[in-house]
Design an enzyme around this catalytic site. Sequence first.
Site, mmCIF file in Angstrom:
data_model
loop_
_atom_site.group_PDB
_atom_site.id
_atom_site.type_symbol
_atom_site.label_atom_id
_atom_site.label_comp_id
_atom_site.label_asym_id
_atom_site.label_seq_id
_atom_site.Cartn_x
_atom_site.Cartn_y
_atom_site.Cartn_z
ATOM 1 N N GLY A 58 0.847 -1.195 0.000
ATOM 2 C CA GLY A 58 0.000 0.000 0.000
ATOM 3 C C GLY A 58 0.871 1.229 0.000
ATOM 4 C CE1 TYR A 86 1.033 1.178 5.351
ATOM 5 C CE2 TYR A 86 -0.585 -0.602 5.406
ATOM 6 C CZ TYR A 86 -0.162 0.647 5.830
ATOM 7 O OH TYR A 86 -0.912 1.355 6.720
ATOM 8 C CG HIS A 172 6.033 -5.876 -4.310
ATOM 9 N ND1 HIS A 172 4.744 -5.671 -3.886
ATOM 10 C CD2 HIS A 172 6.741 -4.789 -3.914
ATOM 11 C CE1 HIS A 172 4.665 -4.506 -3.272
ATOM 12 N NE2 HIS A 172 5.865 -3.946 -3.270
ATOM 13 C CD GLU A 174 2.987 -8.500 -5.176
ATOM 14 O OE1 GLU A 174 3.758 -9.211 -4.509
ATOM 15 O OE2 GLU A 174 2.723 -7.313 -4.869
#
Length: 516
Positions: A58, A86, A172, A174
Amino acid sequence: MIEENKEKVFILDFGSQYAQLIARRVRENNVFSEIVSHKITAEEIRKASPKGIILSGGPASVYVKNAPGCDKEIITLGIPILGICYGMQLGCQMLKATVQPTATREYGRTACTVNDNSKLFKSLSKDTTVWMSHGDQVVELPAEFESLAFTKNCPFAAVKHKTKPFHGVQFHPEVTHTPQGSKILRNFLYEICECTGDWKMHSYVENSVADIRKQVKDGRVVCGLSGGVDSAVTAALIHKAIGNHLSCIFVDNGLLRNYEAEEVINTFKNNFTVDLHPIDARERFLKKLKSVTDPEKKRKIIGHEFIEIFKEEAKKISQAKFLAQGTLYPDVIESIPAHGGPTVTIKSHHNVGGLPAELGFELVEPLRFLFKDEVRKIGEELGLPEELVWRHPFPGPGLAIRIIGEVTKPRLDILRSADKIVIEEIRKAGLYRSIAQCFAVLLPMSTVGVMGDERSYENVIAIRAVETTDFMTADWCHIPHETLGIISSRIINEVKGVNRVVYDISTKPPSTIEWE
Ligand code: XMP
């Protein structure tokens, strides 16, 4: 509905641009995932009993006032949690770690060293590459934590709590720029959450058929076909469930691509023997669009006319109580934004799904839990033709917003011919599936050319090809020059009225994918 006893993972959205990507990555690993607001209560989660929880990234900082948080009790549910970026900082802060701004923002591909590969990093090499994008990070960890990985600037790139079911990664997993990311998520799902992987398209079809039958009983459903994959899969799925209790309306507005109308009619009339109501409204749309040049006016006219025609036709189908819509999961998520707040209308979208409530139908939306790639899998499963299942998205207002200025029949004919060549050559070059959307645009301005010994003064065709996962942002495709060359010379030689072809090299933002 998704069956109650199916495995699922909740993704708490803290306003991440990647929340949908996380959800898709989880599903690619055969586990159903659902994006929920970060405000969901621990009690609501407990009732839904997901196998795991992922806290998304975020844009906020966890230490500022009013930073989005979550119910602290989720830590006590005994459900494994993975915090990403986040989400990691938030989880760590809730477990008494300290988060602070970093001296140097870490952004992009970063070398990462794994110092514990028991569960989260199982079968991963010690040295790996991860994608970082953060200005804050965990700087101090209480003794109840273990550090699992680090990078040059980030001492706690991945962590695990010793007694609570919490893991966090600062990077990250993803995004594809983290090459081992999918494996890491898979490890979380299978090694930590102990999922078995029961999210399969075949069982979705079976469940969905049962749900449709339950909802519709012996009622009649009306479905608008657009020529695109979503409405086609919706219709095929409903047809599988209720057979000839489905009636489809297909409005040929004259703004479709080459042979698209014929293809839709053939598929649904011949292969599926659906009760199909094809309506030739080409003249009607052209008349309404006469002298209109403003893009928003074009969209409004086309949307309005479509609804009028649909209403007229639906009235003729006696006892129709239900309306099928090809609403997808991203539309559902977008209608419940993580933080609310006003968004600016860039373009007023019209599609077949945009029929107004005043029509008085009860909605049937069998795709509302699915992402586009899953819809395509279901289309294949249901035996829809390959060209239809893999067709690039096409806007509701069709070619009208790919003709700059007034829409006329000769201009539509030119654009259709040019577009056909673009698609043929992209297919021949084996690029069709790797490109998200590719098409021709007619710029009805004349430029000078020379054909043989003659001067020509004719239209320009622009080619647009983009790569994107969510259509919110997009990059122009680096199509090989050779392919562009073939497209250009074929269009100029074969399409009367065009003497120049240009290639659009703009990203979104600031440009949009369509030109109008
Ligand atoms: P833009 O041009 O906004 O397009 O970057 C993003 C995606 O949306 C499609 N698009 C539409 N789809 N009705 C639709 O169903 C519309 O009015 C519409 N306008 C744009 C566009 O083709 C791209 O995939």
